[in-house]
Motif scaffolding. Structure first.
Motif, PDB file in Angstrom:
ATOM      1  N   THR A  33      37.137  -7.114  -0.793  1.00 26.44           N
ATOM      2  CA  THR A  33      38.153  -7.889  -1.606  1.00 26.44           C
ATOM      3  C   THR A  33      39.532  -7.600  -1.567  1.00 26.44           C
ATOM      4  O   THR A  33      40.135  -8.512  -1.227  1.00 26.44           O
ATOM      5  N   ALA A  34      39.713  -6.371  -1.622  1.00 23.17           N
ATOM      6  CA  ALA A  34      41.122  -5.634  -1.360  1.00 23.17           C
ATOM      7  C   ALA A  34      41.508  -5.883  -0.113  1.00 23.17           C
ATOM      8  O   ALA A  34      42.677  -5.977   0.032  1.00 23.17           O
ATOM      9  N   TYR A  35      40.469  -5.787   0.931  1.00 23.80           N
ATOM     10  CA  TYR A  35      41.049  -5.891   2.189  1.00 23.80           C
ATOM     11  C   TYR A  35      41.551  -7.334   2.537  1.00 23.80           C
ATOM     12  O   TYR A  35      42.640  -7.351   3.127  1.00 23.80           O
ATOM     13  N   ARG A  36      40.808  -8.235   2.130  1.00 22.47           N
ATOM     14  CA  ARG A  36      41.053  -9.749   2.244  1.00 22.47           C
ATOM     15  C   ARG A  36      42.547 -10.179   1.549  1.00 22.47           C
ATOM     16  O   ARG A  36      43.287 -10.817   2.081  1.00 22.47           O
ATOM     17  N   ARG A  37      42.710  -9.551   0.303  1.00 25.84           N
ATOM     18  CA  ARG A  37      43.877  -9.900  -0.476  1.00 25.84           C
ATOM     19  C   ARG A  37      45.045  -9.268   0.239  1.00 25.84           C
ATOM     20  O   ARG A  37      46.003  -9.864   0.206  1.00 25.84           O
ATOM     21  N   ASN A  38      44.865  -7.902   0.389  1.00 23.21           N
ATOM     22  CA  ASN A  38      46.120  -7.236   0.878  1.00 23.21           C
ATOM     23  C   ASN A  38      46.555  -7.604   2.349  1.00 23.21           C
ATOM     24  O   ASN A  38      47.815  -7.266   2.689  1.00 23.21           O
ATOM     25  N   PHE A  39      45.444  -7.679   3.304  1.00 21.95           N
ATOM     26  CA  PHE A  39      45.802  -8.013   4.591  1.00 21.95           C
ATOM     27  C   PHE A  39      45.769  -9.346   5.106  1.00 21.95           C
ATOM     28  O   PHE A  39      45.960  -9.799   6.327  1.00 21.95           O
ATOM     29  N   ASN A  40      45.635 -10.317   4.181  1.00 23.31           N
ATOM     30  CA  ASN A  40      45.724 -11.809   4.419  1.00 23.31           C
ATOM     31  C   ASN A  40      44.532 -12.216   5.502  1.00 23.31           C
ATOM     32  O   ASN A  40      44.815 -12.687   6.691  1.00 23.31           O
ATOM     33  N   GLN A  41      43.280 -11.480   5.461  1.00 23.20           N
ATOM     34  CA  GLN A  41      42.245 -11.684   6.246  1.00 23.20           C
ATOM     35  C   GLN A  41      41.170 -12.553   5.815  1.00 23.20           C
ATOM     36  O   GLN A  41      40.746 -12.098   4.701  1.00 23.20           O
TER      37      GLN A  41
END
Length: 403
Positions: A33-41
């Protein structure tokens, strides 16, 4: 991943009983979840934590298809075989996409997840502990009061003592130590919610179990309890050992056992009576301290008519009918109390014939079916059949017996 986090996970597993695998799985989910939120992925990704090596990697996951509809989630068979010629349609291609500065985000996320899971685990353990203690007595300390509820600290959790579960005659102050009875335990968003009582009959039962070893050991059994909290209670007891006095065991030497319970309940009066399977005896005992002359039982509607001496009528009924009301609750029988004068006027006392004549006349010599007739004054003189109702099924040829 830092070694500090690994050590923290190991410590939590030992101290809190939280499985490290559960924590790792929760961290991995949170990192996605953090990866998608912080890197717009928006692509499908997986995070792999290697606890032994202390490493963390992020992998993108794409389905191998013939025609691409979304390049963030899919890859063609041709492109996939450039990575590995063994890929076929329907396989999933994984490719590492770990950002360079993902470690800082991962550390913050991991900390939040671990903190949340620890909190949830602690709440779960507290719930499990107190749900097992439901219908049990615990010691607590009054924490705070509001117009409706009193909040009692039980150590790990704060319990609620509602207004309708408080003894009216008691005054509660902060830091007072009291015994309470756990009536209900519920799960809530902020942790387990425990509800306690000072008026529940179970509190009285548990107090007697604590004070009377014979009850705790099962030699004496509490059969029923009727309670009007803060004022008066009645309990019926029965001894499984005929050599044990159930009432005396509960009262204790010089009344010390029952007095301890009375003091805990702020002076609540407690009547202890002996239970009997015979409703006549049980109802008579339940109306203690009043003296009972006779009990007439109606099995059909489970009601009784009790005859007491004229001067004890008010004692048998009790203040505002309390003694009779508690006796009815204790026995489960409806109780109608009559004075001796009223019962005599109605013709229900004294009884001239009984179903069990041997209990009414011990010195006389009775026939097998109880056909002999004696006057109600107990002189032993025989009466003529027309002077008194005969028992059913009396043999016409029965010979009268001499006294």
């Amino acid at each position: 991943m830092s070694s500090d986090l690994l050590e923290a996970l190991n410590a939590l597993e030992k101290q809190k009983g939280i499985s490290r695998d559960v924590l790792v799985e929760a961290i991995e989910t949170a990192l996605v979840t953090a990866y998608r939120r912080n890197f717009n992925q928006a692509q499908n990704v997986r995070v792999d934590l290697n606890m032994d090596a202390g490493t963390m990697k992020v992998f993108s996951r794409k389905d191998v298809v013939e025609e691409i509809e979304d390049d963030r989630l899919q890859i063609s068979l041709e492109e996939a075989r450039k990575v590995n010629p063994l890929y076929e349609i329907g396989d999933v291609l994984e490719e590492e996409v770990t950002p360079r500065n993902f470690g800082r985000i991962a550390a913050q996320t991991a900390k939040q997840v671990v903190t949340q899971r620890v909190r949830e685990a602690e709440r779960g353990m507290i719930y499990d502990e107190y749900v097992d203690r439901q219908d049990d007595i615990v010691n607590g300390v009054v924490e705070r009061l509001d117009p409706r509820n009193i909040y009692v600290s039980l150590g790990k959790v704060e319990a609620v003592l509602p207004q309708n579960e408080q003894i009216p005659s008691e005054t509660y102050r902060p830091h007072d130590r009291i015994k309470v009875y756990i009536t209900k335990v519920e799960r809530a968003a902020r942790g387990p919610q425990v509800f306690v009582s000072r008026t529940h009959p179970g509190l009285l039962r548990r107090l007697f179990e604590m004070e009377v070893p014979e009850i705790y050991d099962g030699i004496v059994e509490i059969k029923s309890i009727a309670r009007e909290a803060g004022d008066r209670s009645k309990i019926s007891v029965y001894a499984h050992d005929e050599d044990v006095d159930p009432v005396g065991s509960c009262v204790g030497a010089r009344g010390n056992r029952v007095q301890t319970i009375v003091d805990e309940l702020s002076g609540e009066k407690i009547d202890i009576v002996e239970w009997s399977e015979n409703p006549e005896i049980f109802v008579a005992n339940a109306l203690s301290p009043a003296k009972v002359l006779d009990v007439l039982v109606n099995e059909e509607d489970k009601s009784t008519t009790v005859v007491v001496p004229d001067y004890q009528l008010s004692l048998a009924i009790g203040k505002r009918g309390q003694n009779a009301r508690l006796a009815a609750k204790l026995t489960g029988w409806k109780i109608d109390i009559k004075s001796e004068a009223d019962a005599t006027e109605l013709g229900i006392y004294p009884r001239t014939v009984t179903d069990e004549p041997e209990e009414q006349w011990e010195d006389g010599e009775w026939t097998e079916d109880g056909a002999d007739l004696y006057d109600e004054q107990g002189t032993g003189e025989e009466l003529e059949p027309e002077d008194i109702d005969l028992y059913e099924d009396v043999q016409e040829d029965d010979e009268s017996k001499e006294d």
